[in-house]
Motif scaffolding. Structure first.
Motif, PDB file in Angstrom:
ATOM      1  N   ALA A 148       0.885  -1.393  -0.199  1.00 30.43           N
ATOM      2  CA  ALA A 148       0.191  -0.097  -0.114  1.00 30.43           C
ATOM      3  C   ALA A 148       0.890   1.589  -0.108  1.00 30.43           C
ATOM      4  N   LYS A 149       1.944   1.159   0.362  1.00 33.26           N
ATOM      5  CA  LYS A 149       2.882   2.303   0.581  1.00 33.26           C
ATOM      6  C   LYS A 149       3.438   2.628  -0.772  1.00 33.26           C
ATOM      7  N   ILE A 150       3.534   1.637  -1.584  1.00 25.74           N
ATOM      8  CA  ILE A 150       4.002   1.846  -2.915  1.00 25.74           C
ATOM      9  C   ILE A 150       3.004   2.285  -3.900  1.00 25.74           C
ATOM     10  N   GLU A 151       1.744   2.419  -3.530  1.00 25.15           N
ATOM     11  CA  GLU A 151       0.873   2.694  -4.503  1.00 25.15           C
ATOM     12  C   GLU A 151       0.948   4.096  -5.064  1.00 25.15           C
ATOM     13  N   SER A 152       1.110   5.076  -4.368  1.00 23.94           N
ATOM     14  CA  SER A 152       1.429   6.216  -4.886  1.00 23.94           C
ATOM     15  C   SER A 152       2.510   6.568  -5.893  1.00 23.94           C
ATOM     16  N   HIS A 153       3.668   5.629  -5.792  1.00 21.27           N
ATOM     17  CA  HIS A 153       4.532   5.785  -6.651  1.00 21.27           C
ATOM     18  C   HIS A 153       4.203   5.070  -7.718  1.00 21.27           C
ATOM     19  N   ILE A 154       3.268   4.189  -7.794  1.00 19.50           N
ATOM     20  CA  ILE A 154       2.784   3.391  -9.078  1.00 19.50           C
ATOM     21  C   ILE A 154       1.978   4.259  -9.731  1.00 19.50           C
ATOM     22  N   ARG A 155       1.125   4.815  -9.124  1.00 21.94           N
ATOM     23  CA  ARG A 155       0.098   5.829  -9.720  1.00 21.94           C
ATOM     24  C   ARG A 155       0.986   7.123 -10.224  1.00 21.94           C
ATOM     25  N   LYS A 156       1.808   7.608  -9.827  1.00 20.79           N
ATOM     26  CA  LYS A 156       2.690   8.562 -10.458  1.00 20.79           C
ATOM     27  C   LYS A 156       3.394   8.106 -11.675  1.00 20.79           C
ATOM     28  N   LEU A 157       3.908   6.929 -11.713  1.00 20.91           N
ATOM     29  CA  LEU A 157       4.280   6.322 -13.052  1.00 20.91           C
ATOM     30  C   LEU A 157       3.400   6.029 -14.008  1.00 20.91           C
ATOM     31  N   LEU A 158       2.335   5.706 -13.748  1.00 25.01           N
ATOM     32  CA  LEU A 158       1.089   5.246 -14.492  1.00 25.01           C
ATOM     33  C   LEU A 158       0.597   6.610 -15.163  1.00 25.01           C
ATOM     34  N   GLU A 159       0.324   7.609 -14.371  1.00 27.82           N
ATOM     35  CA  GLU A 159      -0.092   8.820 -14.909  1.00 27.82           C
ATOM     36  C   GLU A 159       0.693   9.865 -15.527  1.00 27.82           C
ATOM     37  N   ASP A 160       2.012   9.813 -15.254  1.00 29.47           N
ATOM     38  CA  ASP A 160       3.112  10.839 -15.899  1.00 29.47           C
ATOM     39  C   ASP A 160       4.493  10.121 -15.552  1.00 29.47           C
ATOM     40  N   PRO A 161       4.692   9.442 -16.556  1.00 26.47           N
ATOM     41  CA  PRO A 161       6.021   8.659 -16.691  1.00 26.47           C
ATOM     42  C   PRO A 161       7.166   9.646 -16.177  1.00 26.47           C
ATOM     43  N   ALA A 162       7.234  10.976 -16.475  1.00 30.45           N
ATOM     44  CA  ALA A 162       8.232  11.871 -16.113  1.00 30.45           C
ATOM     45  C   ALA A 162       8.412  11.932 -14.851  1.00 30.45           C
ATOM     46  N   LYS A 163       7.508  11.717 -14.123  1.00 30.31           N
ATOM     47  CA  LYS A 163       7.476  11.989 -12.270  1.00 30.31           C
ATOM     48  C   LYS A 163       7.908  11.057 -11.807  1.00 30.31           C
ATOM     49  N   GLY A 164       8.220   9.640 -12.273  1.00 26.57           N
ATOM     50  CA  GLY A 164       8.890   8.404 -11.650  1.00 26.57           C
ATOM     51  C   GLY A 164       9.998   8.920 -10.751  1.00 26.57           C
TER      52      GLY A 164
END
Length: 164
Positions: A148-164
């Motif tokens: 669950a802690k990783i979910e926000s990082h996953i969402r960022k990569l899915l929404e905007d790859p440049a934010k990884g």
């Protein structure tokens, strides 16, 4: 060599590469069914279910290097994951993640994303590596990091790859 070119063997014994995941976000995890962190399987499956249709996959690589917490052969591991944890995300054949026999995939992952104090070695089961759509390892998460802690990082990569 690209992450997509590294040979891997599925839990059913089929040789392949990670090329089918090119363009997807991946969370690559060394797993063990008898580990105290095994309850994380449920959280990993939840992430896989939630984001698979957006180009995300959890990939599990069983490992017995830590207190031999993965005792079975590949068929037994697959059965335990399905029956005990409801796993449907891709599982691969049991491998080593550290040492001279470390699988080339985990050699690449640990070279690209170091652990605490710059350490390359994996300390325990359920170390997780987040890989972006371009095959870059963007972050390493330890065994105690809940899915669950990783979910926000996953969402960022899915929404905007440049934010990884």
């Amino acid at each position: 060599m690209s992450i997509y070119d590294i040979p891997v063997k599925t839990i059913k014994g089929e040789q392949q590469t990670l090329a089918p995941y090119q363009g997807d976000v991946m969370l690559i995890v060394n797993t063990a069914t008898d580990c105290g962190f095994a309850p994380q399987f449920k959280g990993l499956q939840k992430l896989h279910d939630e984001y698979a249709d957006q180009g995300f996959s959890v990939l599990g690589f069983p490992c017995a290097q830590f207190a031999n917490q993965e005792k079975g052969d590949d068929a037994e591991i697959a059965q335990a994951c399905e029956l005990n944890f409801g796993i449907s995300f891709p599982l691969y054949s049991r491998i080593d993640v550290n040492g001279k026999d470390a699988h080339p995939l985990f050699q690449l992952l640990t070279n690209e994303a170091r652990g605490v104090l710059g350490s390359k070695s994996i300390k325990w089961n359920f170390t997780k590596f987040l890989v972006d759509r371009d095959g870059r390892v963007v972050k390493r998460f330890g065994s105690t990091d809940e899915p669950a802690k990783i979910e926000s990082h996953i969402r960022k990569l899915l929404e905007d790859p440049a934010k990884g």
